[in-house]
Design a protein around this motif. Structure first.
Motif, mmCIF file in Angstrom:
data_model
loop_
_atom_site.group_PDB
_atom_site.id
_atom_site.type_symbol
_atom_site.label_atom_id
_atom_site.label_comp_id
_atom_site.label_asym_id
_atom_site.label_seq_id
_atom_site.Cartn_x
_atom_site.Cartn_y
_atom_site.Cartn_z
ATOM 1 N N VAL A 15 -19.973 41.605 -9.873
ATOM 2 C CA VAL A 15 -18.672 41.135 -9.414
ATOM 3 C C VAL A 15 -18.458 41.561 -7.960
ATOM 4 C CG1 VAL A 15 -17.452 43.218 -10.173
ATOM 5 C CG2 VAL A 15 -16.203 41.065 -9.968
ATOM 6 N N THR A 16 -17.715 40.774 -7.216
ATOM 7 C CA THR A 16 -17.275 41.154 -5.870
ATOM 8 C C THR A 16 -15.818 41.573 -5.961
ATOM 9 O OG1 THR A 16 -18.816 39.626 -4.778
ATOM 10 C CG2 THR A 16 -16.921 40.385 -3.493
ATOM 11 N N THR A 17 -15.517 42.753 -5.531
ATOM 12 C CA THR A 17 -14.167 43.283 -5.643
ATOM 13 C C THR A 17 -13.765 43.987 -4.358
ATOM 14 O OG1 THR A 17 -12.727 44.678 -7.015
ATOM 15 C CG2 THR A 17 -14.946 45.488 -6.593
ATOM 16 N N ARG A 18 -12.517 44.345 -4.240
ATOM 17 C CA ARG A 18 -12.008 45.052 -3.066
ATOM 18 C C ARG A 18 -11.605 46.469 -3.472
ATOM 19 N NH1 ARG A 18 -11.214 42.118 1.385
ATOM 20 N NH2 ARG A 18 -9.728 43.593 2.277
ATOM 21 N N VAL A 19 -11.883 47.391 -2.577
ATOM 22 C CA VAL A 19 -11.520 48.778 -2.812
ATOM 23 C C VAL A 19 -10.721 49.290 -1.618
ATOM 24 C CG1 VAL A 19 -13.542 49.233 -4.260
ATOM 25 C CG2 VAL A 19 -13.682 49.628 -1.799
ATOM 26 N N SER A 20 -9.912 50.301 -1.870
ATOM 27 C CA SER A 20 -9.122 50.946 -0.817
ATOM 28 C C SER A 20 -9.778 52.290 -0.504
ATOM 29 C CB SER A 20 -7.676 51.142 -1.268
ATOM 30 O OG SER A 20 -6.919 51.786 -0.263
ATOM 31 N N ALA A 21 -10.234 52.448 0.740
ATOM 32 C CA ALA A 21 -10.956 53.661 1.131
ATOM 33 C C ALA A 21 -10.135 54.479 2.121
ATOM 34 C CB ALA A 21 -12.295 53.295 1.750
ATOM 35 N N PRO A 22 -9.772 55.723 1.785
ATOM 36 C CA PRO A 22 -9.050 56.585 2.724
ATOM 37 C C PRO A 22 -9.999 57.143 3.783
ATOM 38 C CG PRO A 22 -9.460 57.770 0.678
ATOM 39 C CD PRO A 22 -9.999 56.381 0.483
ATOM 40 N N VAL A 23 -9.857 56.703 5.018
ATOM 41 C CA VAL A 23 -10.776 57.108 6.092
ATOM 42 C C VAL A 23 -9.992 57.643 7.287
ATOM 43 C CG1 VAL A 23 -12.494 55.396 5.399
ATOM 44 C CG2 VAL A 23 -10.795 54.810 7.141
ATOM 45 N N GLU A 24 -10.709 58.360 8.159
ATOM 46 C CA GLU A 24 -10.175 58.789 9.440
ATOM 47 C C GLU A 24 -10.647 57.785 10.481
ATOM 48 O OE1 GLU A 24 -8.239 61.287 10.287
ATOM 49 O OE2 GLU A 24 -8.088 62.353 8.380
ATOM 50 N N ASP A 25 -9.686 57.083 11.098
ATOM 51 C CA ASP A 25 -10.038 56.049 12.067
ATOM 52 C C ASP A 25 -9.554 56.449 13.456
ATOM 53 O OD1 ASP A 25 -11.255 53.757 12.832
ATOM 54 O OD2 ASP A 25 -9.940 52.405 11.731
ATOM 55 N N SER A 26 -10.218 55.950 14.497
ATOM 56 C CA SER A 26 -9.817 56.253 15.867
ATOM 57 C C SER A 26 -8.424 55.691 16.139
ATOM 58 C CB SER A 26 -10.823 55.665 16.859
ATOM 59 O OG SER A 26 -12.077 56.291 16.750
ATOM 60 N N CYS A 27 -7.625 56.481 16.830
ATOM 61 C CA CYS A 27 -6.284 56.036 17.196
ATOM 62 C C CYS A 27 -6.396 54.890 18.193
ATOM 63 C CB CYS A 27 -5.506 57.200 17.805
ATOM 64 S SG CYS A 27 -3.865 56.748 18.433
ATOM 65 N N GLU A 28 -5.700 53.780 17.908
ATOM 66 C CA GLU A 28 -5.781 52.614 18.779
ATOM 67 C C GLU A 28 -5.063 52.838 20.104
ATOM 68 O OE1 GLU A 28 -4.299 49.316 16.601
ATOM 69 O OE2 GLU A 28 -5.922 49.335 15.118
ATOM 70 N N ASP A 29 -4.017 53.664 20.109
ATOM 71 C CA ASP A 29 -3.251 53.873 21.344
ATOM 72 C C ASP A 29 -4.059 54.654 22.381
ATOM 73 O OD1 ASP A 29 -1.285 52.560 20.020
ATOM 74 O OD2 ASP A 29 0.220 54.137 20.166
ATOM 75 N N CYS A 30 -4.707 55.734 21.953
ATOM 76 C CA CYS A 30 -5.447 56.576 22.905
ATOM 77 C C CYS A 30 -6.950 56.355 22.841
ATOM 78 C CB CYS A 30 -5.137 58.055 22.668
ATOM 79 S SG CYS A 30 -5.749 58.696 21.078
ATOM 80 N N ARG A 31 -7.410 55.472 21.947
ATOM 81 C CA ARG A 31 -8.830 55.163 21.784
ATOM 82 C C ARG A 31 -9.657 56.404 21.450
ATOM 83 N NH1 ARG A 31 -10.124 50.607 26.475
ATOM 84 N NH2 ARG A 31 -8.484 49.141 25.825
ATOM 85 N N GLY A 32 -9.042 57.278 20.692
ATOM 86 C CA GLY A 32 -9.765 58.444 20.194
ATOM 87 C C GLY A 32 -9.800 59.632 21.130
ATOM 88 N N THR A 33 -9.188 59.533 22.321
ATOM 89 C CA THR A 33 -9.233 60.655 23.266
ATOM 90 C C THR A 33 -8.194 61.716 22.952
ATOM 91 O OG1 THR A 33 -7.666 59.653 24.846
ATOM 92 C CG2 THR A 33 -10.016 59.078 25.060
ATOM 93 N N GLY A 34 -7.110 61.348 22.270
ATOM 94 C CA GLY A 34 -6.027 62.279 21.987
ATOM 95 C C GLY A 34 -5.022 62.382 23.112
ATOM 96 N N ALA A 35 -5.312 61.762 24.273
ATOM 97 C CA ALA A 35 -4.416 61.815 25.428
ATOM 98 C C ALA A 35 -3.497 60.597 25.436
ATOM 99 C CB ALA A 35 -5.218 61.871 26.716
ATOM 100 N N ALA A 36 -2.284 60.790 25.910
ATOM 101 C CA ALA A 36 -1.321 59.698 25.975
ATOM 102 C C ALA A 36 -1.883 58.553 26.810
ATOM 103 C CB ALA A 36 -0.013 60.205 26.577
ATOM 104 N N PRO A 37 -1.537 57.306 26.457
ATOM 105 C CA PRO A 37 -2.013 56.159 27.238
ATOM 106 C C PRO A 37 -1.695 56.332 28.722
ATOM 107 C CG PRO A 37 -0.968 55.401 25.224
ATOM 108 C CD PRO A 37 -0.718 56.878 25.304
#
Length: 293
Positions: free
Chosen positions: A136-158
């Protein structure tokens, strides 16, 4: 070589013990090592002299032959014994695994963290017996750590960027004097990162990553059973410092069937028969499932 006396080269007496010779060698090697005296040809020659003297005097047989002399040991230092600075590396080769003896005098950003691969993530999907049997093909929900889109993973304010740590100069480590040695340890200001964020990103609070539930489509192959694991490469948590993402693993849990019991790749069913049917070998009408149907 400037010194023709090996004992004089190590600044010890002719009757010095092996421990005294070893201590003198370490003291002088630390003082004249090229890493501590960059672009100093005199210090380099002195270091070669010390190195050769120790090579001879630390070996009982060579020391005995030298004492019986006369021998032109220093004349052999660069050919006969092939002494070469490259044979001894930096000071960690002399003093053992004590870290940066000079606190990184020539090590550059030796303590700065390298790119880090993202974490692997494992989720479990519940399947009906027929779904596991046929695939079967099914969908799952995976809790992951993703890069912040605002700072692009740098942690610094835009509009801003991390800057080199002023405490460690961007190396990520600091030297701590321990008498004879100067040991390196992670910088307390930047935590070993080598950079500091003066204005953190509001969205991720400077972490550079956000936890989210990622919806992923996965194909479960036919014949799956409880414990079957499917790997989705690169669908785990995002990496750090430019590192690659981790993988996502989907583990199956198959519900039990009211009739059929799975034993490895086989399906077993219990069918009641009378003594006469068993004796006559009566054929059962029970039809089992077929894998991949």
């Amino acid at each position: 070589m400037a010194t023709a006396d090996l004992y004089k080269a190590l600044e010890v007496s002719k009757g010095a013990t092996q421990d005294e010779i070893r201590r003198a060698y370490r003291r002088l090697a630390r003082k004249y090592h090229p890493d501590a005296n960059p672009n100093d040809k005199g210090a380099e020659e002195r270091f070669k002299e010390i190195q050769h003297a120790y090579e001879v005097l630390s070996n009982p047989e060579k020391r005995r032959e030298y004492d019986e002399g006369p021998r032109s040991f220093f004349g052999q230092s660069t050919q006969g014994t092939q002494t070469n600075l490259r044979d001894f590396g930096d000071l960690s080769d002399i003093f053992g695994s004590f870290g940066d003896v000079f606190g990184g005098a020539s090590g550059g950003a030796r303590g700065r963290p390298q790119a880090v691969r993202g974490d692997d993530v494992t989720v479990t999907v519940n399947l009906k017996f027929k779904e596991a049997l046929e695939g079967v093909t099914t969908r799952v929900s995976a809790p992951v750590e993703d890069s912040c889109e605002d700072c692009r993973g740098t942690g610094a304010a835009p509009g801003t960027a991390p800057r080199p740590c002023p405490e460690c100069g961007g190396r990520g480590v600091r030297s701590r004097d321990q008498g004879f040695f100067a040991l390196s340890e992670p910088c307390g200001r930047c935590g070993g990162e080598g950079t500091v964020v003066e204005k953190p990103c509001r969205r991720c609070s400077g972490a550079g990553r956000l936890r989210k539930n990622r919806q992923v489509s996965v194909r479960i192959p036919a014949g799956a059973k409880t414990g079957t694991r499917v790997r989705l490469a690169g669908r785990g948590s995002a990496g750090r410092k430019g590192g690659p993402p981790g993988d996502l693993y989907v583990t199956t849990r198959v519900e039990e069937h009211p009739v059929f019991e799975r034993r490895g790749d086989d399906f077993v069913v219990e069918a009641p028969v009378s003594f006469v049917e068993a004796a006559l070998g009566r054929r059962s009408r029970c039809q089992g499932p077929r894998v991949g149907r």
